[in-house]
Write a protein that holds these residues in place. Structure first.
Motif, PDB file in Angstrom:
ATOM      1  N   ALA A 223     -55.376 -29.179  72.633  1.00 29.34           N
ATOM      2  CA  ALA A 223     -54.504 -29.148  71.459  1.00 29.34           C
ATOM      3  C   ALA A 223     -55.060 -28.216  70.388  1.00 29.34           C
ATOM      4  O   ALA A 223     -54.315 -27.472  69.741  1.00 29.34           O
ATOM      5  CB  ALA A 223     -54.331 -30.558  70.903  1.00 29.34           C
ATOM      6  N   VAL A 224     -56.377 -28.238  70.195  1.00 34.54           N
ATOM      7  CA  VAL A 224     -57.001 -27.342  69.221  1.00 34.54           C
ATOM      8  C   VAL A 224     -56.802 -25.894  69.653  1.00 34.54           C
ATOM      9  O   VAL A 224     -56.463 -25.022  68.839  1.00 34.54           O
ATOM     10  CB  VAL A 224     -58.499 -27.663  69.055  1.00 34.54           C
ATOM     11  CG1 VAL A 224     -59.179 -26.611  68.164  1.00 34.54           C
ATOM     12  CG2 VAL A 224     -58.685 -29.052  68.461  1.00 34.54           C
ATOM     13  N   LEU A 225     -56.994 -25.627  70.938  1.00 33.96           N
ATOM     14  CA  LEU A 225     -56.806 -24.265  71.437  1.00 33.96           C
ATOM     15  C   LEU A 225     -55.356 -23.821  71.253  1.00 33.96           C
ATOM     16  O   LEU A 225     -55.088 -22.654  70.928  1.00 33.96           O
ATOM     17  CB  LEU A 225     -57.195 -24.188  72.912  1.00 33.96           C
ATOM     18  CG  LEU A 225     -57.267 -22.778  73.504  1.00 33.96           C
ATOM     19  CD1 LEU A 225     -58.360 -21.967  72.815  1.00 33.96           C
ATOM     20  CD2 LEU A 225     -57.503 -22.833  75.008  1.00 33.96           C
TER      21      LEU A 225
ATOM     22  N   LEU B 102     -65.437 -26.810  73.803  1.00 34.39           N
ATOM     23  CA  LEU B 102     -64.454 -26.132  72.967  1.00 34.39           C
ATOM     24  C   LEU B 102     -64.921 -24.709  72.658  1.00 34.39           C
ATOM     25  O   LEU B 102     -64.111 -23.771  72.659  1.00 34.39           O
ATOM     26  CB  LEU B 102     -64.216 -26.907  71.673  1.00 34.39           C
ATOM     27  CG  LEU B 102     -63.207 -26.281  70.699  1.00 34.39           C
ATOM     28  CD1 LEU B 102     -61.832 -26.144  71.351  1.00 34.39           C
ATOM     29  CD2 LEU B 102     -63.099 -27.104  69.421  1.00 34.39           C
ATOM     30  N   ALA B 103     -66.211 -24.529  72.421  1.00 28.49           N
ATOM     31  CA  ALA B 103     -66.747 -23.191  72.156  1.00 28.49           C
ATOM     32  C   ALA B 103     -66.510 -22.270  73.346  1.00 28.49           C
ATOM     33  O   ALA B 103     -66.139 -21.099  73.172  1.00 28.49           O
ATOM     34  CB  ALA B 103     -68.235 -23.279  71.837  1.00 28.49           C
ATOM     35  N   VAL B 104     -66.710 -22.785  74.560  1.00 33.06           N
ATOM     36  CA  VAL B 104     -66.476 -21.983  75.761  1.00 33.06           C
ATOM     37  C   VAL B 104     -65.013 -21.559  75.842  1.00 33.06           C
ATOM     38  O   VAL B 104     -64.692 -20.402  76.154  1.00 33.06           O
ATOM     39  CB  VAL B 104     -66.890 -22.771  77.025  1.00 33.06           C
ATOM     40  CG1 VAL B 104     -66.432 -22.045  78.290  1.00 33.06           C
ATOM     41  CG2 VAL B 104     -68.402 -22.979  77.043  1.00 33.06           C
ATOM     42  N   MET B 105     -64.108 -22.493  75.557  1.00 34.76           N
ATOM     43  CA  MET B 105     -62.679 -22.191  75.596  1.00 34.76           C
ATOM     44  C   MET B 105     -62.305 -21.157  74.537  1.00 34.76           C
ATOM     45  O   MET B 105     -61.528 -20.228  74.802  1.00 34.76           O
ATOM     46  CB  MET B 105     -61.881 -23.479  75.406  1.00 34.76           C
ATOM     47  CG  MET B 105     -62.062 -24.487  76.532  1.00 34.76           C
ATOM     48  SD  MET B 105     -61.448 -26.151  76.121  1.00 34.76           S
ATOM     49  CE  MET B 105     -59.689 -25.873  76.089  1.00 34.76           C
ATOM     50  N   LEU B 106     -62.851 -21.307  73.346  1.00 34.31           N
ATOM     51  CA  LEU B 106     -62.562 -20.356  72.270  1.00 34.31           C
ATOM     52  C   LEU B 106     -63.111 -18.969  72.603  1.00 34.31           C
ATOM     53  O   LEU B 106     -62.461 -17.950  72.327  1.00 34.31           O
ATOM     54  CB  LEU B 106     -63.153 -20.852  70.960  1.00 34.31           C
ATOM     55  CG  LEU B 106     -62.475 -22.060  70.315  1.00 34.31           C
ATOM     56  CD1 LEU B 106     -63.309 -22.568  69.141  1.00 34.31           C
ATOM     57  CD2 LEU B 106     -61.065 -21.717  69.854  1.00 34.31           C
ATOM     58  N   ALA B 107     -64.288 -18.937  73.211  1.00 35.01           N
ATOM     59  CA  ALA B 107     -64.884 -17.647  73.570  1.00 35.01           C
ATOM     60  C   ALA B 107     -64.027 -16.931  74.611  1.00 35.01           C
ATOM     61  O   ALA B 107     -63.815 -15.709  74.527  1.00 35.01           O
ATOM     62  CB  ALA B 107     -66.300 -17.861  74.101  1.00 35.01           C
TER      63      ALA B 107
ATOM     64  N   ASP C 248     -68.095 -19.081  65.828  1.00 31.64           N
ATOM     65  CA  ASP C 248     -69.386 -18.611  65.359  1.00 31.64           C
ATOM     66  C   ASP C 248     -70.291 -19.789  65.012  1.00 31.64           C
ATOM     67  O   ASP C 248     -71.489 -19.804  65.371  1.00 31.64           O
ATOM     68  CB  ASP C 248     -69.201 -17.712  64.139  1.00 31.64           C
ATOM     69  CG  ASP C 248     -70.524 -17.186  63.611  1.00 31.64           C
ATOM     70  OD1 ASP C 248     -71.206 -16.447  64.346  1.00 31.64           O
ATOM     71  OD2 ASP C 248     -70.879 -17.522  62.461  1.00 31.64           O
ATOM     72  N   ARG C 249     -69.721 -20.787  64.350  1.00 28.87           N
ATOM     73  CA  ARG C 249     -70.509 -21.960  63.964  1.00 28.87           C
ATOM     74  C   ARG C 249     -70.996 -22.735  65.197  1.00 28.87           C
ATOM     75  O   ARG C 249     -72.161 -23.136  65.287  1.00 28.87           O
ATOM     76  CB  ARG C 249     -69.679 -22.867  63.058  1.00 28.87           C
ATOM     77  CG  ARG C 249     -70.448 -24.055  62.512  1.00 28.87           C
ATOM     78  CD  ARG C 249     -69.723 -24.706  61.362  1.00 28.87           C
ATOM     79  NE  ARG C 249     -68.542 -25.442  61.793  1.00 28.87           N
ATOM     80  CZ  ARG C 249     -67.275 -25.066  61.553  1.00 28.87           C
ATOM     81  NH1 ARG C 249     -67.053 -23.923  60.902  1.00 28.87           N
ATOM     82  NH2 ARG C 249     -66.265 -25.798  61.954  1.00 28.87           N
ATOM     83  N   LEU C 250     -70.108 -22.933  66.150  1.00 23.08           N
ATOM     84  CA  LEU C 250     -70.475 -23.665  67.363  1.00 23.08           C
ATOM     85  C   LEU C 250     -71.519 -22.907  68.169  1.00 23.08           C
ATOM     86  O   LEU C 250     -72.432 -23.513  68.744  1.00 23.08           O
ATOM     87  CB  LEU C 250     -69.230 -23.925  68.221  1.00 23.08           C
ATOM     88  CG  LEU C 250     -68.206 -24.891  67.637  1.00 23.08           C
ATOM     89  CD1 LEU C 250     -66.949 -24.937  68.505  1.00 23.08           C
ATOM     90  CD2 LEU C 250     -68.794 -26.295  67.486  1.00 23.08           C
TER      91      LEU C 250
END
Length: 201
Positions: free
Chosen positions: A142-144, A167-172, A194-196
């Protein structure tokens, strides 16, 4: 989380507060009236922003309070029916009301439906305080989707507490896709990534 008392006090200060108050009194005394009042709220209570309560309109507050006024044994059935047959504004009001209702995880099917839609307002409403009931994998997706639809991440309740390595992996991966297409990530998503990443390091 915004509570019923704050919403009701704010509603009394609106130009059509008397109608809303009468509808709420009727709902507590005669629960069978809620359906009619719920549908009428947009026209009778108005859609103006609620004074002093950011993120709420008068009709949303009225609808949420109507649900909160219901007897406990009717709430689950009513939220399902009002969401299923409601327009987008009515669905959004049901979603925003969920944290105020004693329904446990019974409202999860409504969240999953809202997250599947391409309605940014429903997606945003689904990620409020009640989203704590979402399993982590569903929450990440949902965040993605918020990032994909350019929904500000400020709508995601508990983002800092729940954001994790997965989540960081998905965002990357999403950032790489955007870069390959010559497009950038939304600034708030880039900041979160960046924060994660820094926390992981």
């Amino acid at each position: 989380m915004t509570g019923p008392e704050r919403l009701r006090a704010a509603l009394r200060e609106t130009p059509r507060g008397e109608w809303a108050e009468a509808a709420l009194t009727a709902a507590s005394e005669r629960p069978e009236t809620i359906g009619r009042s719920f549908v009428q709220a947009g026209r009778r209570a108005g859609r103006a922003p609620l004074p002093g309560v950011p993120g709420w309109t008068a009709d949303e507050a009225t609808r949420a309070l109507l649900l909160a006024a219901l007897p406990a044994d009717r709430v689950e059935t009513e939220i399902g029916d009002l969401y299923r047959y409601g327009d987008a504004d009515e669905k959004r009001a049901v979603l925003k009301a969920l944290p105020m209702l004693a329904v446990g995880a019974a409202g999860l099917p409504l969240l999953h439906d809202a997250i599947r839609t391409n309605d940014a307002r429903l997606l945003a409403a689904a990620l409020g305080p009640y989203a704590r009931h979402l399993h982590q994998a569903a929450w990440r997706q949902a965040v993605l989707k918020c990032v994909f639809m350019a929904v500000p991440l400020t709508v995601v309740d508990g983002l800092d507490e729940r954001a994790d390595r997965e989540l960081a992996v998905m965002l990357a991966a999403f950032a790489d896709e955007r870069a390959a297409a010559g497009r950038s990530m939304p600034a708030d998503a880039a900041d979160l990534l960046d924060r994660l990443t820094r926390e992981e390091s």
